[in-house]
Write a protein that holds these residues in place. Structure first.
Motif, PDB file in Angstrom:
ATOM      1  N   GLU A  61      60.959  39.367  34.729  1.00  0.00           N
ATOM      2  CA  GLU A  61      60.108  39.813  35.823  1.00  0.00           C
ATOM      3  C   GLU A  61      60.843  40.714  36.788  1.00  0.00           C
ATOM      4  N   GLU A  62      61.928  40.173  37.351  1.00  0.00           N
ATOM      5  CA  GLU A  62      62.589  40.884  38.445  1.00  0.00           C
ATOM      6  C   GLU A  62      63.361  42.097  37.959  1.00  0.00           C
ATOM      7  N   ARG A  63      64.059  41.925  36.846  1.00  0.00           N
ATOM      8  CA  ARG A  63      64.997  42.984  36.470  1.00  0.00           C
ATOM      9  C   ARG A  63      64.302  44.140  35.797  1.00  0.00           C
ATOM     10  N   PHE A  64      63.151  43.885  35.199  1.00  0.00           N
ATOM     11  CA  PHE A  64      62.571  44.958  34.389  1.00  0.00           C
ATOM     12  C   PHE A  64      61.130  45.284  34.757  1.00  0.00           C
ATOM     13  N   LEU A  65      60.280  44.268  34.739  1.00  0.00           N
ATOM     14  CA  LEU A  65      58.859  44.557  34.877  1.00  0.00           C
ATOM     15  C   LEU A  65      58.516  45.138  36.238  1.00  0.00           C
ATOM     16  N   ARG A  66      59.270  44.723  37.236  1.00  0.00           N
ATOM     17  CA  ARG A  66      58.962  45.198  38.567  1.00  0.00           C
ATOM     18  C   ARG A  66      59.228  46.698  38.675  1.00  0.00           C
TER      19      ARG A  66
ATOM     20  N   TRP B 226      54.860  46.555  36.339  1.00  0.00           N
ATOM     21  CA  TRP B 226      54.064  45.540  35.671  1.00  0.00           C
ATOM     22  C   TRP B 226      54.433  44.142  36.173  1.00  0.00           C
ATOM     23  N   GLY B 227      54.975  44.071  37.393  1.00  0.00           N
ATOM     24  CA  GLY B 227      55.269  42.761  37.936  1.00  0.00           C
ATOM     25  C   GLY B 227      54.005  41.990  38.220  1.00  0.00           C
ATOM     26  N   SER B 228      54.153  40.667  38.317  1.00  0.00           N
ATOM     27  CA  SER B 228      52.955  39.841  38.424  1.00  0.00           C
ATOM     28  C   SER B 228      52.339  39.895  39.796  1.00  0.00           C
ATOM     29  N   ASP B 229      53.054  40.425  40.781  1.00  0.00           N
ATOM     30  CA  ASP B 229      52.481  40.441  42.124  1.00  0.00           C
ATOM     31  C   ASP B 229      52.250  41.865  42.608  1.00  0.00           C
ATOM     32  N   GLN B 230      52.170  42.793  41.694  1.00  0.00           N
ATOM     33  CA  GLN B 230      52.062  44.191  42.095  1.00  0.00           C
ATOM     34  C   GLN B 230      50.647  44.689  41.947  1.00  0.00           C
TER      35      GLN B 230
ATOM     36  N   ILE C  15      47.236  43.576  41.953  1.00  0.00           N
ATOM     37  CA  ILE C  15      46.282  43.177  40.920  1.00  0.00           C
ATOM     38  C   ILE C  15      44.923  43.779  41.220  1.00  0.00           C
ATOM     39  N   GLY C  16      44.659  44.026  42.498  1.00  0.00           N
ATOM     40  CA  GLY C  16      43.368  44.625  42.814  1.00  0.00           C
ATOM     41  C   GLY C  16      42.534  43.704  43.675  1.00  0.00           C
ATOM     42  N   GLY C  17      41.320  44.060  43.888  1.00  0.00           N
ATOM     43  CA  GLY C  17      40.445  43.277  44.751  1.00  0.00           C
ATOM     44  C   GLY C  17      40.120  41.923  44.167  1.00  0.00           C
ATOM     45  N   PHE C  18      39.471  41.128  44.951  1.00  0.00           N
ATOM     46  CA  PHE C  18      39.189  39.771  44.501  1.00  0.00           C
ATOM     47  C   PHE C  18      37.876  39.701  43.740  1.00  0.00           C
ATOM     48  N   GLY C  19      36.906  40.497  44.187  1.00  0.00           N
ATOM     49  CA  GLY C  19      35.595  40.376  43.562  1.00  0.00           C
ATOM     50  C   GLY C  19      35.464  41.197  42.296  1.00  0.00           C
ATOM     51  N   GLU C  20      36.250  42.263  42.205  1.00  0.00           N
ATOM     52  CA  GLU C  20      36.137  43.145  41.045  1.00  0.00           C
ATOM     53  C   GLU C  20      36.762  42.506  39.819  1.00  0.00           C
ATOM     54  N   GLU C  21      36.233  42.820  38.668  1.00  0.00           N
ATOM     55  CA  GLU C  21      36.861  42.284  37.470  1.00  0.00           C
ATOM     56  C   GLU C  21      38.130  43.080  37.190  1.00  0.00           C
ATOM     57  N   PRO C  22      39.194  42.412  36.709  1.00  0.00           N
ATOM     58  CA  PRO C  22      40.490  43.089  36.545  1.00  0.00           C
ATOM     59  C   PRO C  22      40.447  44.108  35.423  1.00  0.00           C
ATOM     60  N   GLY C  23      41.269  45.139  35.582  1.00  0.00           N
ATOM     61  CA  GLY C  23      41.367  46.151  34.545  1.00  0.00           C
ATOM     62  C   GLY C  23      42.297  45.702  33.439  1.00  0.00           C
ATOM     63  N   ILE C  24      42.554  46.638  32.517  1.00  0.00           N
ATOM     64  CA  ILE C  24      43.356  46.274  31.347  1.00  0.00           C
ATOM     65  C   ILE C  24      44.786  45.978  31.750  1.00  0.00           C
ATOM     66  N   LYS C  25      45.337  46.771  32.715  1.00  0.00           N
ATOM     67  CA  LYS C  25      46.739  46.566  33.074  1.00  0.00           C
ATOM     68  C   LYS C  25      46.921  45.204  33.714  1.00  0.00           C
ATOM     69  N   ALA C  26      45.990  44.811  34.559  1.00  0.00           N
ATOM     70  CA  ALA C  26      46.102  43.492  35.187  1.00  0.00           C
ATOM     71  C   ALA C  26      46.003  42.398  34.135  1.00  0.00           C
ATOM     72  N   GLN C  27      45.110  42.565  33.167  1.00  0.00           N
ATOM     73  CA  GLN C  27      44.997  41.569  32.098  1.00  0.00           C
ATOM     74  C   GLN C  27      46.277  41.486  31.290  1.00  0.00           C
ATOM     75  N   LEU C  28      46.879  42.640  30.979  1.00  0.00           N
ATOM     76  CA  LEU C  28      48.119  42.632  30.212  1.00  0.00           C
ATOM     77  C   LEU C  28      49.232  41.960  30.991  1.00  0.00           C
TER      78      LEU C  28
END
Lengths: 82, 266
Positions: free
Chosen positions: A24-29, A33-37, A39-52
């Motif tokens: 997570e820290e060393r590469f994805l960020r 593609w980090g997990s806290d980067q 994700i988008g709004g709360f009500g909208e359905e997530p896109g492909i990148k968020a799902q991945l």
């Protein structure tokens, strides 16, 4: 055309290992593609990148311990039976 | 005779003709194991279709008399019994899955399982006619076809997850839909064995086309939104993505059909 079930198992084990190695820290960020980067709004359905991103994070969390066991078994079996 | 020759194809489906505990019995007569679903009682038209399917089971010549039902016969006897009109889409779109007894066009695993085993036996026959048969090649063909099936179902599941389609498609449904292409492969292989390469290409291209259309028309009810499934073009990135996904799943069928059969008829 020898695409057997065993080769499918081998390929899936290698792919899951590859996903588990993405830190997570060393590469994805750095790639974004980090997990806290963002994700988008709360009500909208997530896109492909968020799902991945979610998929990668959940595979890493779930398969961390079983992969140790699976890899050990595979190593022993391959050493014994080639 | 060659002792290592594979058993003739005709014996295969007959030997496995009674998997009663595993698969749904699509004939309307007899005991009703499917009533436990709590599904609503079938309307009179569905019961008429079901009873005609039980009659058609005993009279296979009735399938081939009408060309439309012979087209549908490629997709299973349960569809061929539906002789009133060209209506071969899934009729009920409810929350609970409906057994093939009530909805004649619901996916079932009987046709795919039979077609898969027949494909394996036909592959052994094709290899045998070319002197390429060995006792373990049958197991190799079976394992390879199973691996491709598994790979296809897993990739469809993965892409359904990525596109966040909320659908009632279970993995077993996807397995059934993926198994329907084996019927086309059997037809292509038979044509190739009997009529040579030209017959193989002709039969396979027709089966590929019909499999493509069948997959798209069956999946669009489940994958696309309500408005888009009716045929009204709906704008929006998500609907476009769903359309691409349905088309990709449909296009994978002819590709796999060709890939799994062309090396058998070299």
């Amino acid at each position: 055309m020898a695409f057997t079930l065993y080769s499918l198992l081998q390929a899936s084990l290698l792919i899951v290992n590859a996903v588990a190695v993405l830190h997570e820290e060393r590469f994805l960020r750095h790639v974004g593609w980090g997990s806290d980067q963002g994700i988008g709004g709360f009500g909208e359905e997530p896109g492909i990148k968020a799902q991945l991103t979610n998929l990668i994070r959940s595979i890493r969390t779930v398969m961390r311990v079983p992969l140790i066991a699976l890899n050990s078994i595979t190593i022993v079996l391959l050493l014994l039976f080639g | 005779m060659d002792p290592a020759a594979p058993p003739p194809k005709r014996r295969g489906p007959a030997r496995l003709a009674d998997p009663r505990p595993l698969f749904e019995d699509t004939s309307a007569t007899g005991a009703s194991p499917g009533r436990g679903f709590g599904a609503p009682p079938p309307p009179p038209s569905a019961s008429a279709a079901a009873s005609s399917s039980s009659a058609a089971f005993g009279a296979p010549a009735a399938f081939l008399s009408e060309p439309v039902s012979s087209l549908a016969a490629a997709y299973g006897s349960s569809l061929a019994s539906h002789v009133e009109g060209n209506d071969w889409q899934v009729r009920y779109q409810q929350d609970t899955p409906v057994a093939p007894r009530f909805d004649v066009n619901a996916p079932d695993l009987y046709i795919p399982a039979m077609a898969f085993l027949t494909y394996i036996l036909l592959a052994g026959l094709a290899l045998g006619t070319q002197n390429r048969f060995s006792p373990d090649s049958l197991g190799l063909v079976a394992s390879s076809a199973l691996a491709w099936l598994l790979l296809e179902v897993l990739s469809v599941l993965l892409s359904l997850y990525l596109v966040t389609v909320s659908t009632d498609l279970t993995p077993i449904d996807l397995l059934a839909f993926a198994g329907y292409k084996y019927v086309g492969m059997i037809v292509g292989l038979l044509a190739g064995l009997l009529l040579g390469r030209a017959g193989y290409y002709a039969a396979l291209s027709w089966c590929c086309l019909s499999s493509f259309i069948f997959t798209i028309r069956t999946l669009r009810l489940k994958l696309l939104s309500e408005a888009a499934a009716e045929g009204v073009p709906v704008r929006g990135a998500r609907n476009q993505l769903r359309l691409y996904l349905t088309t990709a799943i449909g296009a994978a069928q002819p590709l796999l059909m060709y890939w799994l059969t062309f090396h058998l008829l070299r």
